[in-house]
Design an enzyme around this catalytic site. Structure first.
Site, PDB file in Angstrom:
ATOM      1  N   ALA A 183       0.835  -1.201   0.000  1.00  0.00           N
ATOM      2  CA  ALA A 183       0.000   0.000   0.000  1.00  0.00           C
ATOM      3  C   ALA A 183       0.868   1.249   0.000  1.00  0.00           C
ATOM      4  CB  ALA A 183      -0.939   0.001   1.205  1.00  0.00           C
ATOM      5  N   ASP A 184       1.937   1.239   0.782  1.00  0.00           N
ATOM      6  CA  ASP A 184       2.885   2.344   0.791  1.00  0.00           C
ATOM      7  C   ASP A 184       3.561   2.498  -0.565  1.00  0.00           C
ATOM      8  OD1 ASP A 184       2.812   3.593   3.291  1.00  0.00           O
ATOM      9  OD2 ASP A 184       4.054   2.066   4.223  1.00  0.00           O
ATOM     10  N   VAL A 185       4.047   1.396  -1.115  1.00  0.00           N
ATOM     11  CA  VAL A 185       4.801   1.458  -2.367  1.00  0.00           C
ATOM     12  C   VAL A 185       3.918   1.954  -3.514  1.00  0.00           C
ATOM     13  CG1 VAL A 185       5.997   0.078  -4.114  1.00  0.00           C
ATOM     14  CG2 VAL A 185       6.479  -0.278  -1.684  1.00  0.00           C
ATOM     15  N   GLY A 188       3.311   5.550  -3.238  1.00  0.00           N
ATOM     16  CA  GLY A 188       4.475   6.274  -3.733  1.00  0.00           C
ATOM     17  C   GLY A 188       4.507   6.345  -5.248  1.00  0.00           C
TER      18      GLY A 188
END
Length: 406
Positions: A183-185, A188
């Protein structure tokens, strides 16, 4: 592949200055990508905490010559091609330094809670008065608006709230997160696309803008076919382990010495599968004639495949399938993946010189983009905390103040 900073070619984003106020993974993923493409990225780190939280997310750590490593493997994953500057945003000196950088920056990115930078005069409304052309990307757990705007957001929470965990894991097991901070990647990645689009607009018009991006919004956006499966059917998708909701056979199957992937994407590939194992009975079985029928009869079809594969090694199964043009593959460990001949040919792992490391270099995951004119650059290993603070004004001298041109 070992990279030296003095052999780096100019990147596509050469001349772009990025002020990075983000921490952990989503923002740093985006700014590392901008740095890979040639932008100059100045990472602001808090001296009160020793910098980015992920510096302490270990072990493992890079062994350093001073014996006090702040280079965790986690930090290495998203912080190459950056200059680290120590600045306390709660102080007037820290705020003034950041504003000096912001006045020259083309892009600012932050991941504080909504409104968290307003008290320091570092929010978009404040910095856009200094630099009207600045692109300002705000990443948060739930976004700048909505009932959950003040809630903190971590990758695991985003995966839970955004639905992906309900789809991941075995049917009889617990909801499961993806093995990395996806989810973070992905947030980004969306941030990078948004910043580059806004940068193009700013270059054409002289007008900057704010980008409001949340972990949860981006996670729900990449529910892809399972999201639209629900929107069309109004039926909640279910966990299927490694199975596919819309294609069969498309799964992981056991052999007599391990597991293989079988990914049949259309009817002709299924016919090729049947020929590969001399199973005309399956090819002629009306239950398996089309993909919708194979989905309906997934259970008996997979039982037949299990029976076929149980008598063979993984290597033998893959060889037979590949010879007959049927999509398939092994399930590699991380070690097998990163040391494969394919990975070596594609520069999946790169080495960067790192003077503070015991070995003199660090190994990192390479950028997958392959440009024919403006290759990805590997100019700088992930920095020690604050290592560029003393030289920041020399660096800034290369970038004129944007406010003076308005």
């Amino acid at each position: 592949m070992t990279m030296r900073s003095d052999t780096v070619s100019p990147g596509a984003l050469g001349g772009v200055l990025v002020l990075d106020l983000s921490r952990i993974l989503a923002g740093p993923t985006a700014t590392q990508l901008l740095g890979d493409l040639g932008a100059t990225v100045v990472k602001i780190e808090n001296p009160k905490t020793g910098g980015d939280d992920t510096r302490k997310w270990g072990p493992p750590y890079v062994e350093t010559r001073d014996g006090e490593s702040d280079l965790s493997a986690y930090f290495l994953a998203a912080n190459r091609n950056k200059f680290s500057v120590a600045a306390d945003l709660s102080t007037e000196d820290g705020q003034d330094l950041v504003k000096e950088i912001a006045a020259r920056a083309h892009i600012v990115i932050e991941n504080y809670k909504p409104g968290g930078l307003q008290k320091y005069g570092l929010d978009y409304a404040s910095l856009s008065k200094i630099n009207p052309a600045v692109v300002y990307c705000s990443i948060s757990g739930f976004g700048q608006t909505g009932p959950n705007r003040s809630h903190p957001g971590y990758d695991l929470m985003a995966q839970g709230y955004g639905g992906i965990m309900s789809l991941t894991g075995e049917p009889s097991g617990a909801p499961t997160k993806v093995g990395v901070g996806i989810a973070d990647v992905m947030c980004g990645m969306y941030a990078t696309v948004g910043m580059l689009a806004a940068l193009r607009h700013a270059e054409a018009t002289g007008q900057g803008q704010q980008i409001d991006l949340s972990l949860v919004d981006s996670q729900m956006a990449w529910l892809v076919n399972e999201g639209t499966n629900y929107l069309v059917s109004k039926e909640n998708p279910k966990r299927r382990g490694n199975g596919h909701p819309n294609i069969a056979p498309y799964n992981v199957f056991e052999t007599n010495d391990g597991h293989v992937i079988l990914a049949v994407g259309n009817d002709s590939q299924f016919q090729a599968f049947c020929r590969a194992f001399d199973r005309s009975d399956l090819a002629e079985d009306a239950r398996f004639a089309t993909n919708p029928l194979r989905l309906e009869n997934r259970g008996p079809l997979e039982a037949h495949i299990f029976e076929i594969f149980q008598t063979k090694t993984s290597e033998a199964v893959i060889e037979i399938l590949q010879t007959n043009g049927v999509p398939c593959g092994p399930i590699h460990s991380v070690e097998q993946a990163l040391t494969s001949e394919q990975a070596k040919e594609r520069a999946t792992v790169v080495k960067l010189e790192c003077a503070s490391a015991d070995t003199g270099d660090v190994e990192l995951l390479g950028n997958p983009l392959k440009f024919s004119k403006t290759p990805v650059q590997y100019a700088k290993a992930p920095p020690r905390f604050g290592e560029d603070t003393a030289d920041i004004f020399d660096l800034l001298s290369q970038y004129p103040s944007q406010s003076k041109s308005q």
